[in-house]
Design an enzyme around this catalytic site. Structure first.
Site, PDB file in Angstrom:
ATOM      1  N   GLU A   1     -37.939  61.890  14.551  1.00 50.66           N
ATOM      2  CA  GLU A   1     -37.729  61.249  15.856  1.00 50.66           C
ATOM      3  C   GLU A   1     -38.378  62.028  16.992  1.00 50.66           C
ATOM      4  O   GLU A   1     -38.984  61.442  17.895  1.00 50.66           O
ATOM      5  CB  GLU A   1     -36.231  61.110  16.149  1.00 50.66           C
ATOM      6  CG  GLU A   1     -35.990  60.495  17.526  1.00 50.66           C
ATOM      7  CD  GLU A   1     -34.538  60.255  17.865  1.00 50.66           C
ATOM      8  OE1 GLU A   1     -33.653  60.611  17.058  1.00 50.66           O
ATOM      9  OE2 GLU A   1     -34.287  59.692  18.952  1.00 50.66           O
TER      10      GLU A   1
ATOM     11  N   ASP B   1     -33.846  62.083  11.448  1.00 50.36           N
ATOM     12  CA  ASP B   1     -33.216  62.038  12.765  1.00 50.36           C
ATOM     13  C   ASP B   1     -32.381  63.315  12.860  1.00 50.36           C
ATOM     14  O   ASP B   1     -31.338  63.412  12.234  1.00 50.36           O
ATOM     15  CB  ASP B   1     -32.325  60.791  12.896  1.00 50.36           C
ATOM     16  CG  ASP B   1     -31.883  60.585  14.343  1.00 50.36           C
ATOM     17  OD1 ASP B   1     -31.557  59.439  14.689  1.00 50.36           O
ATOM     18  OD2 ASP B   1     -31.873  61.565  15.110  1.00 50.36           O
TER      19      ASP B   1
ATOM     20  N   ILE C   1     -30.546  64.786  15.161  1.00 54.85           N
ATOM     21  CA  ILE C   1     -29.181  64.511  15.625  1.00 54.85           C
ATOM     22  C   ILE C   1     -29.117  63.009  15.934  1.00 54.85           C
ATOM     23  O   ILE C   1     -29.739  62.540  16.896  1.00 54.85           O
ATOM     24  CB  ILE C   1     -28.784  65.330  16.869  1.00 54.85           C
ATOM     25  CG1 ILE C   1     -28.807  66.829  16.591  1.00 54.85           C
ATOM     26  CG2 ILE C   1     -27.369  64.900  17.322  1.00 54.85           C
ATOM     27  CD1 ILE C   1     -28.392  67.704  17.779  1.00 54.85           C
ATOM     28  N   ASP C   2     -28.388  62.287  15.098  1.00 50.80           N
ATOM     29  CA  ASP C   2     -28.174  60.858  15.388  1.00 50.80           C
ATOM     30  C   ASP C   2     -26.832  60.782  16.102  1.00 50.80           C
ATOM     31  O   ASP C   2     -25.790  61.079  15.515  1.00 50.80           O
ATOM     32  CB  ASP C   2     -28.149  60.073  14.082  1.00 50.80           C
ATOM     33  CG  ASP C   2     -27.986  58.594  14.361  1.00 50.80           C
ATOM     34  OD1 ASP C   2     -28.828  58.023  15.072  1.00 50.80           O
ATOM     35  OD2 ASP C   2     -26.988  58.002  13.905  1.00 50.80           O
TER      36      ASP C   2
ATOM     37  N   THR D   1     -26.865  61.781  19.809  1.00 50.40           N
ATOM     38  CA  THR D   1     -27.004  62.904  20.765  1.00 50.40           C
ATOM     39  C   THR D   1     -26.029  62.767  21.928  1.00 50.40           C
ATOM     40  O   THR D   1     -25.493  63.769  22.421  1.00 50.40           O
ATOM     41  CB  THR D   1     -28.448  62.987  21.269  1.00 50.40           C
ATOM     42  OG1 THR D   1     -29.324  63.235  20.157  1.00 50.40           O
ATOM     43  CG2 THR D   1     -28.633  64.098  22.286  1.00 50.40           C
TER      44      THR D   1
ATOM     45  N   ASP E   1     -32.937  55.999  12.606  1.00 46.08           N
ATOM     46  CA  ASP E   1     -31.487  55.828  12.802  1.00 46.08           C
ATOM     47  C   ASP E   1     -30.808  55.345  11.527  1.00 46.08           C
ATOM     48  O   ASP E   1     -29.647  55.654  11.261  1.00 46.08           O
ATOM     49  CB  ASP E   1     -31.206  54.768  13.885  1.00 46.08           C
ATOM     50  CG  ASP E   1     -31.765  55.121  15.248  1.00 46.08           C
ATOM     51  OD1 ASP E   1     -32.405  54.253  15.864  1.00 46.08           O
ATOM     52  OD2 ASP E   1     -31.559  56.268  15.695  1.00 46.08           O
TER      53      ASP E   1
HETATM   54  C1  IPD Z   1     -28.569  56.578  18.603  1.00 46.76           C
HETATM   55  C2  IPD Z   1     -27.282  56.402  17.828  1.00 46.76           C
HETATM   56  C3  IPD Z   1     -26.468  55.282  18.470  1.00 46.76           C
HETATM   57  C4  IPD Z   1     -27.248  53.991  18.485  1.00 46.76           C
HETATM   58  C5  IPD Z   1     -28.569  54.183  19.195  1.00 46.76           C
HETATM   59  C6  IPD Z   1     -29.368  55.307  18.546  1.00 46.76           C
HETATM   60  P1  IPD Z   1     -29.830  58.896  18.872  1.00 46.76           P
HETATM   61  O1  IPD Z   1     -29.344  57.600  18.021  1.00 46.76           O
HETATM   62  O2  IPD Z   1     -27.574  56.053  16.500  1.00 46.76           O
HETATM   63  O3  IPD Z   1     -25.297  55.037  17.742  1.00 46.76           O
HETATM   64  O4  IPD Z   1     -26.499  53.009  19.163  1.00 46.76           O
HETATM   65  O5  IPD Z   1     -29.295  52.994  19.082  1.00 46.76           O
HETATM   66  O6  IPD Z   1     -30.580  55.510  19.261  1.00 46.76           O
HETATM   67  O7  IPD Z   1     -30.674  58.354  19.989  1.00 46.76           O
HETATM   68  O8  IPD Z   1     -28.611  59.600  19.354  1.00 46.76           O
HETATM   69  O9  IPD Z   1     -30.619  59.645  17.832  1.00 46.76           O
HETATM   70 CA    CA Z   2     -30.794  58.096  16.147  1.00 42.75          CA
HETATM   71 CA    CA Z   3     -31.743  61.403  17.402  1.00 46.99          CA
END
Ligand code: IPD
Ligand code: CA
Ligand code: CA
Length: 259
Positions: free
Chosen positions: A64, A80, A82-83, A85, A208
């Site tokens: 990412e 990813d 940190i999914d 963040t 994601d």
């Molecule tokens: C997000 C998380 C969130 C989702 C967003 C993603 P990120 O990832 O998965 O739950 O609703 O669409 O972008 O941006 O924190 O890696």
């Molecule tokens: Ca994510």
């Molecule tokens: Ca992320």
């Protein structure tokens, strides 16, 4: 391979926990008004990419934060770091490290680790899905009014006019309840272990959902785009325990154009 990746995410998890403890507002950068990235996101991805390429020098990477490293073989790791963040920054436990392996264009391995809860989910194609050493399986819920589902609002974060709110307003009254944990990867794992019965979101990226897709499929679930096809996440992303999928898609299909 999966033993190597499981150990790697556990090590990367300590970077997350240390980073979260020391977090200050100076660590935050904004990819857009509400799309946050921290030094820890970048540090974790750099750590994972370095370790993977040292072990598998001819593999590719799609991360990412740092993007693509071209593959010299048919293998590509989708990362990813940190999914969730936003959860991480707000010191909530619902964030995860998500790593998937794509082999000749097909997703074949997924690992999702939540450092704050200690939950380690993983699956390899054809070998079942696990939470720690426990095999996991989707729920047997067959009716929407007995179902708890999760979703997300990346669309609002991106300021999209066509967004998830009309879908949310249509689906939620039909469900037992809804949850919004903040990590799509974890949402898919909670569905794989049968705690959630389904998940839907628009405007997601492959990193994601790649690892969570392998884990949910191996747990007996199904993922499609909003029409029930394979063009996810571009045409929306719908995931369920299989029994609820037709009803979920019946609702989502009409929103597909905006997905
Ligand atoms: C997000 C998380 C969130 C989702 C967003 C993603 P990120 O990832 O998965 O739950 O609703 O669409 O972008 O941006 O924190 O890696
Ligand atoms: Ca994510
Ligand atoms: Ca992320």
């Amino acid at each position: 391979m999966i033993a190597f990746i499981k150990n790697l995410v556990l090590e990367a998890g300590t970077l997350c926990l240390e980073g979260q403890k020391k977090l200050t507002s100076h660590d935050l950068e904004f990819k857009s008004d509400k799309d946050i990235v921290t030094q820890t996101d970048k540090k974790v991805e750099a750590f994972l990419v370095k370790a993977i390429l040292e072990r598998y020098p001819d593999h590719g990477i799609q991360g990412e934060e740092y993007g693509v490293v071209r593959a010299k073989s048919g293998f590509k790791w989708i990362i990813d770091p940190i999914d969730g963040t936003t959860s991480f920054v707000h010191r909530l436990p619902f964030y995860s490290i998500s790593i998937a392996l794509e082999k000749a264009g097909e997703l074949v391995l997924g690992v999702v680790y939540a450092p704050a809860t200690g939950q380690l989910f993983y699956a390899e194609e054809g070998k079942g899905a696990f939470a720690g050493s426990t095999p996991i399986h989707v729920s047997d819920t067959q009716k929407l009014d007995n179902a708890v589902m999760a979703t997300g609002f990346a669309c609002l974060r991106a300021g999209l006019k066509d967004n998830n709110l009309p879908i949310f307003n249509e689906i939620v009254p039909k469900l037992r309840d809804v949850r919004r944990f903040g990590s799509a990867a974890l949402d898919l794992c909670y569905a794989a272990m049968g705690s959630l019965d389904g998940f839907w979101e628009m405007n997601l990226n492959i990193y994601d959902i790649a690892a969570g897709t392998v884990i949910l499929r191996e747990a007996g679930g199904v993922v499609t785009d909003f029409t029930g096809g394979r063009q996810f996440p571009e045409k929306g992303f719908a995931a369920s325990n299989k029994g609820l999928h037709d009803e979920l898609i019946h609702i989502l299909t009409k929103y597909c154009a905006s997905a």
